[in-house]
Design an enzyme around this catalytic site. Structure first.
Site, mmCIF file in Angstrom:
data_model
loop_
_atom_site.group_PDB
_atom_site.id
_atom_site.type_symbol
_atom_site.label_atom_id
_atom_site.label_comp_id
_atom_site.label_asym_id
_atom_site.label_seq_id
_atom_site.Cartn_x
_atom_site.Cartn_y
_atom_site.Cartn_z
ATOM 1 N N CYS A 148 119.765 40.833 78.190
ATOM 2 C CA CYS A 148 120.945 40.583 77.366
ATOM 3 C C CYS A 148 121.833 41.819 77.312
ATOM 4 C CB CYS A 148 120.493 40.217 75.956
ATOM 5 S SG CYS A 148 121.857 40.063 74.812
ATOM 6 N N CYS A 156 116.511 40.412 69.000
ATOM 7 C CA CYS A 156 115.291 40.551 69.804
ATOM 8 C C CYS A 156 114.887 42.025 69.725
ATOM 9 C CB CYS A 156 115.560 40.230 71.265
ATOM 10 S SG CYS A 156 116.068 38.535 71.584
ATOM 11 N N CYS A 177 123.951 33.842 73.678
ATOM 12 C CA CYS A 177 122.682 34.374 73.177
ATOM 13 C C CYS A 177 121.584 33.783 74.050
ATOM 14 C CB CYS A 177 122.478 33.978 71.716
ATOM 15 S SG CYS A 177 120.827 34.395 71.121
ATOM 16 N N GLN A 233 110.387 23.599 63.277
ATOM 17 C CA GLN A 233 110.085 24.734 64.156
ATOM 18 C C GLN A 233 111.220 24.935 65.153
ATOM 19 O OE1 GLN A 233 107.637 26.831 63.978
ATOM 20 N NE2 GLN A 233 106.043 25.847 62.757
ATOM 21 N N TYR A 249 101.114 23.102 52.911
ATOM 22 C CA TYR A 249 102.358 23.696 53.432
ATOM 23 C C TYR A 249 102.883 22.829 54.588
ATOM 24 C CZ TYR A 249 100.191 27.824 51.180
ATOM 25 O OH TYR A 249 99.576 28.693 50.322
ATOM 26 N N GLU A 276 103.747 20.068 49.982
ATOM 27 C CA GLU A 276 104.829 20.996 50.350
ATOM 28 C C GLU A 276 105.676 21.229 49.101
ATOM 29 O OE1 GLU A 276 106.498 22.659 52.968
ATOM 30 O OE2 GLU A 276 108.065 22.900 51.450
ATOM 31 N N ASP A 289 99.316 26.036 56.761
ATOM 32 C CA ASP A 289 100.366 26.647 57.585
ATOM 33 C C ASP A 289 101.339 27.354 56.647
ATOM 34 O OD1 ASP A 289 102.273 27.336 59.444
ATOM 35 O OD2 ASP A 289 102.865 25.288 59.947
ATOM 36 N N CYS A 331 101.897 32.651 60.817
ATOM 37 C CA CYS A 331 103.005 33.354 61.464
ATOM 38 C C CYS A 331 102.950 34.838 61.144
ATOM 39 C CB CYS A 331 104.341 32.751 61.049
ATOM 40 S SG CYS A 331 104.598 32.754 59.281
HETATM 41 N N1 SAH Z 1 103.734 22.924 58.749
HETATM 42 C C1 SAH Z 1 105.167 22.858 58.764
HETATM 43 C C2 SAH Z 1 105.877 23.901 57.888
HETATM 44 C C3 SAH Z 1 105.376 25.302 57.940
HETATM 45 S S1 SAH Z 1 106.448 26.501 57.203
HETATM 46 C C4 SAH Z 1 105.695 22.897 60.185
HETATM 47 O O1 SAH Z 1 104.995 23.264 61.118
HETATM 48 O O2 SAH Z 1 106.853 22.523 60.393
HETATM 49 C C5 SAH Z 1 105.702 26.786 55.641
HETATM 50 C C6 SAH Z 1 106.092 25.759 54.592
HETATM 51 O O3 SAH Z 1 105.420 26.097 53.368
HETATM 52 C C7 SAH Z 1 107.580 25.703 54.258
HETATM 53 O O4 SAH Z 1 108.010 24.393 54.438
HETATM 54 C C8 SAH Z 1 107.635 26.132 52.776
HETATM 55 O O5 SAH Z 1 108.623 25.435 52.046
HETATM 56 C C9 SAH Z 1 106.266 25.751 52.275
HETATM 57 N N2 SAH Z 1 105.734 26.451 51.092
HETATM 58 C C10 SAH Z 1 105.945 27.727 50.701
HETATM 59 N N3 SAH Z 1 105.201 28.021 49.617
HETATM 60 C C11 SAH Z 1 104.495 26.909 49.309
HETATM 61 C C12 SAH Z 1 103.526 26.589 48.298
HETATM 62 N N4 SAH Z 1 103.156 27.481 47.385
HETATM 63 N N5 SAH Z 1 102.981 25.355 48.308
HETATM 64 C C13 SAH Z 1 103.352 24.432 49.230
HETATM 65 N N6 SAH Z 1 104.261 24.682 50.204
HETATM 66 C C14 SAH Z 1 104.827 25.897 50.239
#
Ligand code: SAH
Length: 507
Positions: free
Chosen positions: A83, A92, A213, A337, A366, A387, A435, A462
């Site tokens: 880039c 990046c 980009c 994602q 999550y 969530e 997650d 992550c």
């Molecule tokens: N599994 C999903 C989202 C992962 S991102 C995917 O792969 O698309 C993490 C998520 O956790 C977000 O959507 C965020 O809003 C949620 N989150 C954050 N804190 C939380 C909590 N205390 N309880 C439940 N969800 C939560």
């Protein structure tokens, strides 16, 4: 202790001084680590094994930052950043490291966190193990750099390793690690030449115009270019952070890789868009695949992109996309994602590690818009998703319906509050998938997982440092981390995603 000695003495380097150093590590921000008289300096752009000439920019008590002036002896892993605005942008961080070396580095970074923070005994599987491409020294031992974990100065690696070995597989990378993003969020501003949109010049709030980009899908680039062009032609003003005048704050574009559908979201500092009909007509006419044009109103003096109110200016309120054979509706503000190709790889691994036979009860904590839940539902008896964002749960329910998946149930709320209630109600999961965001799992959730005692836990992470912290808690509670699969969701950046298979010890 060494830490006190370092803290007590005056730093041996001075601001603006130049030095020649050997780079002995690459930290988790992708900065080279070098030392002058034992004093640690972080050098953006320098790679492990290089000899470099640097100029000190900033000196703190225990460490400092330096600018790379010249690479005297380059690393064999050094490559020309593709880039042209790589250095100014900062989006990046490791384009100057060859892609294979990036994957090996991310592999080592995961291993390092599991060993150092998780105190796990690790076996590196496959490529990268024992390779010259590594972390070298990290920023371990430098206060405040280990992302809020209280490791501080932890004094080397003399801790005791516990349990059998955890296998950490090589990072799964992309065949084509460019143009992978399905979402662009581009800040707009005014320059002498009129409306510009691109990125904030490093360390400032000045917006630099950018049309290309290389990690964005080209359609996103094209849409942003067009919207900027049309806005200039019909005199739509851009927001100015200082005066808080001007209309257009951000242009957000979402693109469905599989469906070709495009959503354009105009984030504005106010309700009225002058010449809105012309703007909408031209976007529809000039941009292929547009299915939705939305306006989000954000009048706050803040860095947060979106405001509370979203309106549909034209078309649908969502676009659709597919991952594997599951179809998803994506609204302006819902989390989806950003790398759909690697998301498939990630979710397939999560399903594999869940080891479902068709009858199990699964909790997906999550769950966002229900992506992993719906992937799992095909192979499970029943899936419960939770969530915290209520709109995401609405999307999740809609997505279940869209796919004719009936064995899922979603609840809005905090995982650490909802799941204990489910336990009271007698829900008894065989598998729990988590997650969490970067800060990792809430301690209360981890306690509840241990109390519910599922056969397996699948952790999608992550952030390897909070992952390692949480794995230690699960290990101490009677679980064993079996294998870890890093997946490169964000090529050329420092981010690394992992899926982890965890088993109850007595199973
Ligand atoms: N599994 C999903 C989202 C992962 S991102 C995917 O792969 O698309 C993490 C998520 O956790 C977000 O959507 C965020 O809003 C949620 N989150 C954050 N804190 C939380 C909590 N205390 N309880 C439940 N969800 C939560």
């Amino acid at each position: 202790m060494v830490s006190e000695k370092i803290a007590d003495r005056t730093p041996p380097v001075g601001k603006n001084n130049e030095y020649i150093v050997n780079v002995t590590g690459l930290n988790h921000d992708g900065e080279g680590v070098g030392r002058v008289d034992g004093f640690t300096l972080f050098i953006q752009g320098a790679l492990l094994g290089e000899k470099v000439r640097i100029k000190v920019l900033k000196v703190k008590k225990q460490y400092g930052y330096a600018k790379l002036l010249e690479v005297l002896e380059p690393s064999p892993d050094r490559t020309e950043a593709a880039c042209p605005i790589y250095k100014q942008c900062g989006g990046c961080q490791v384009q100057h490291l060859s892609y294979d070396a990036q994957l090996a580095w991310k592999h080592r970074m995961v291993v390092d966190n599991l060993e150092r923070i998780g105190k796990l005994k690790v076996r590196m599987d496959g490529a990268g193990s024992g390779s010259a491409i590594g972390l070298g020294e990290t920023d371990e031992g430098v206060d405040g750099v280990s992302e809020g974990l209280s490791s501080g100065i932890s004094g080397g690696r003399s801790y005791e390793m516990t349990g059998p070995e955890v296998i950490v597989h090589p990072t799964l990378g992309m065949d084509q690690p460019w143009r992978y993003r399905n979402k662009a969020q581009v800040p707009m501003g005014e320059s002498e030449a009129g409306l510009v949109g691109g990125f904030y010049a490093k360390g400032s709030h000045r917006i630099v115009d950018m049309d290309v980009c290389l990690i964005q899908h080209d359609r996103n680039d094209e849409v942003v270019r067009r919207v900027k062009q049309i806005s200039r032609e019909i005199d739509i003003s851009a927001y100015n952070e200082e005066t808080r005048q001007g209309l257009l704050r951000h242009v957000v574009v979402k693109f469905g890789f599989r469906t070709g559908e495009v959503m354009v979201v105009l984030v504005t500092n106010g309700e009225r868009i002058p010449k809105a009909e012309i703007l909408i007509r031209r976007i529809r006419e000039e941009i292929e695949g547009v299915r939705s044009i939305c306006q989000n109103i954000n009048r706050q003096h803040t860095n947060v992109i979106f405001g509370e109110e979203t309106r549909v200016l034209w078309g649908q309120d969502v676009i659709y996309d597919m991952i594997g054979d599951v179809r998803f509706a994506i609204s302006a503000r819902s989390f989806y994602q950003v790398n759909p190709v690697q998301t498939k790889v990630l979710y397939d691994k999560a399903v594999e590690y869940a080891g479902l036979t068709g009858s199990e009860t699964v909790i997906d904590a999550y769950c966002g818009i229900g992506t992993i839940s719906l992937f799992l539902a095909r192979h499970a008896g029943k899936v419960y998703g939770v969530e915290v964002v209520p709109e995401a749960i609405e999307d999740a329910r809609r997505n279940a319906e869209l796919n004719g998946i009936a064995n899922v149930e979603f609840a809005a709320g905090k995982a650490e509050e909802v799941i204990p209630r489910w336990k009271e109600l007698g829900i008894d999961p065989d598998i729990i998938v988590v997650d969490p965001p970067r800060k990792g799992c809430d301690p209360l959730l981890l306690d509840t997982i241990l109390a519910m005692s599922p056969k397996r836990v699948v952790y999608v992470s992550c952030n390897p440092s909070t992952l390692a912290r949480d794995l230690r808690i699960l290990e101490d509670g009677g679980y064993r981390t079996v294998e870890v699969q890093p997946v490169d969701m964000f090529p050329h950046t420092v981010h690394v995603e992992c899926v982890i298979g965890i088993q109850r010890i007595d199973t």
